[in-house]
Design a protein around this motif. Structure first.
Motif, PDB file in Angstrom:
ATOM      1  N   SER A  10      -2.124   6.038   3.121  1.00  0.00           N
ATOM      2  CA  SER A  10      -3.273   5.689   2.280  1.00  0.00           C
ATOM      3  C   SER A  10      -4.453   5.133   3.069  1.00  0.00           C
ATOM      4  O   SER A  10      -5.530   4.933   2.503  1.00  0.00           O
TER       5      SER A  10
ATOM      6  N   GLU B 264       5.432  -0.595   9.325  1.00  0.00           N
ATOM      7  CA  GLU B 264       4.585  -0.617   8.133  1.00  0.00           C
ATOM      8  C   GLU B 264       3.186  -0.074   8.446  1.00  0.00           C
ATOM      9  O   GLU B 264       2.596   0.630   7.625  1.00  0.00           O
TER      10      GLU B 264
ATOM     11  N   VAL C 286       1.566   3.301   6.424  1.00  0.00           N
ATOM     12  CA  VAL C 286       0.386   3.326   5.555  1.00  0.00           C
ATOM     13  C   VAL C 286      -0.751   4.163   6.135  1.00  0.00           C
ATOM     14  O   VAL C 286      -1.697   4.498   5.400  1.00  0.00           O
TER      15      VAL C 286
ATOM     16  N   PHE D 153       0.841  -1.184   0.000  1.00  0.00           N
ATOM     17  CA  PHE D 153       0.000   0.000   0.000  1.00  0.00           C
ATOM     18  C   PHE D 153       0.884   1.244   0.000  1.00  0.00           C
ATOM     19  O   PHE D 153       2.004   1.227   0.521  1.00  0.00           O
TER      20      PHE D 153
ATOM     21  N   ASP E 187       2.146   5.063   0.993  1.00  0.00           N
ATOM     22  CA  ASP E 187       2.263   5.805   2.239  1.00  0.00           C
ATOM     23  C   ASP E 187       0.984   6.617   2.467  1.00  0.00           C
ATOM     24  O   ASP E 187       0.381   7.148   1.520  1.00  0.00           O
TER      25      ASP E 187
END
Length: 314
Positions: free
Chosen positions: A178, A200, A204, A174, A176
Motif C-alpha cells: 500500500s 513489516e 507494506v 496498513f 499489503d
C-alpha cells in the motif's frame, strides 16, 4: 533485598564496562526471552514499555537535544535521506518512528516543490496533489503530540496530506503493498525485534517502493574511538541532564547506538527481509557521532520490489 540493591549498583556501572556487559538471568518460571535495553538484558515484553518511558520523558526536548548532540547535522542527514527517497506527487509514504514530523515535513515539502514546478513543460496533475498522503506512525503519543504542534506552527495543522497515527513498527496497520516509500530515522534500534520491523516494511511497500533508514552505528576512524566513547558516555548524558532534566534516558540512547549492528550486518538483515539493491552511505565525513548512514534505495530489481524464491546461502 541486599542482593537486589547490589545488582542495581553494579548494573549502573555498565557503560564503563561496555566490552564485558553484564547479563541478567531471569527466573526459570518466567518463560521469557531476553532482549537488550541499552547494555542491560530485559524481558522482551518489557522493552517496549521501557522505550516508551524514555521517549515520553524526552519528547518535549527531543528536537533541541538532536540539534545540540549532532551540532545541527541531523538536519542535513534528514535532507539527504529525503533526497534519496525521491518523493513525487500522489505518493503514499509511511514515516515510522517519526512522531516529531521532521522527516514527514521534508517529504511533503519536496512533493510541494515538484507541484509548483513544471515537469517537461507541463504542470503536475492536480489530482496527484489530492492523492498525496504522508503517514506519520509512532508508538509514542507524546512524540506525536509534539509533531502535531510543529505542524500547526508550520501552517500544516489542517493539511489533508499529513496523517498522524499511533502504531507499532512490528505490527503496522496498513494493507499489503500500500506504500510507495518507507522511512525510519533514528528509530529502528529501539524496536524489540528488528527483523519483524523490516518484514513489516517489506510487506507494506509496493513493487518499486523504497525503504530508507537513517541510523547511528559504529565508528571506523582510527584513533577516534576513545574520543567518541568519552563524548557518548560522558558528554551526551550530561547534556541530557542539563537540557532535558533526564540523564538516564540519554544514557540508554547512547548505549542503544553501541548495541546496534554494524553497517554490513544491518545491510544483510535488510536483504534477508527480501529487499534487493541494498546500499548504505556513511555521512558526516564518515563519523561524528558514530557511523551515520542511510540504508536505502533498497527496492529493487529493475526498481521493482519482488519476493525472492531463491535465497543465497550464507
Amino acid at each position: 533485598m541486599a542482593l537486589r540493591s547490589n545488582f542495581r549498583k553494579y548494573t549502573s556501572l555498565l557503560p564503563h564496562f561496555a566490552s564485558c556487559p553484564m547479563r541478567t538471568t531471569f527466573p526459570a518460571g518466567l518463560h521469557s526471552h531476553a532482549t537488550s535495553f541499552g547494555f542491560k538484558d530485559v524481558p522482551e515484553e518489557e522493552k517496549s514499555r521501557m522505550v516508551g518511558d524514555v521517549f515520553s520523558s524526552v519528547a518535549s526536548k527531543y528536537d533541541i537535544m538532536n540539534d545540540i548532540m549532532s551540532v545541527g547535522l541531523h538536519r542535513l542527514w534528514k535532507d539527504r535521506l529525503v533526497s534519496k527517497l525521491s518523493p513525487f506527487p500522489g505518493m503514499q509514504h509511511l514515516d515510522v518512528a517519526g512522531g516529531t514530523g521532521d522527516v514527514a515535513f521534508r517529504v511533503l515539502e519536496a512533493i510541494h516543490t515538484l507541484e509548483r514546478q513544471k515537469i517537461s513543460g507541463a504542470a503536475v496533475d492536480e489530482d496527484a496533489e489530492n492523492e498525496t498522503q504522508v503517514f506519520i506512525c509512532d508508538i509514542n503519543p507524546a512524540m506525536l503530540e509534539v509533531g502535531r504542534r510543529h505542524a500547526i506552527a508550520k501552517g500544516l495543522g489542517e493539511a489533508r496530506s499529513l496523517i498522524w497515527m499511533e502504531g507499532d513498527a512490528e505490527a503496522l496497520k496498513f494493507e499489503d503493498a500500500s506504500m510507495d516509500g518507507y522511512t525510519i530515522a533514528f528509530g529502528i534500534r529501539n524496536v524489540t525485534h528488528i527483523e519483524k520491523a523490516l518484514s513489516e516494511a517489506y510487506r507494506v511497500l509496493r513493487r518499486g517502493g523504497r525503504f530508507l533508514c537513517l541510523e547511528l552505528s559504529h565508528v571506523n576512524i582510527p584513533g577516534f574511538h576513545e574520543l567518541y566513547d568519552f563524548y557518548s558516555f560522558s558528554v551526551i548524558p550530561s547534556i541530557g541532564e542539563i537540557v532535558a532534566g533526564d540523564r538516564a534516558s540519554y544514557q540508554y540512547l547512547v548505549e542503544s547506538i553501541r548495541k546496534f549492528p554494524s553497517q554490513e550486518k544491518f545491510a544483510a538483515m535488510i536483504k534477508e527481509a527480501g529487499f534487493e539493491k541494498v546500499e548504505y552511505e556513511n555521512l558526516a565525513g564518515g563519523e561524528w557521532r558514530g557511523s551515520i548512514f542511510i540504508l536505502g534505495r533498497v527496492a529493487l530489481k529493475n526498481r521493482f520490489k519482488f519476493r525472492r524464491t531463491l535465497r543465497s546461502q550464507h
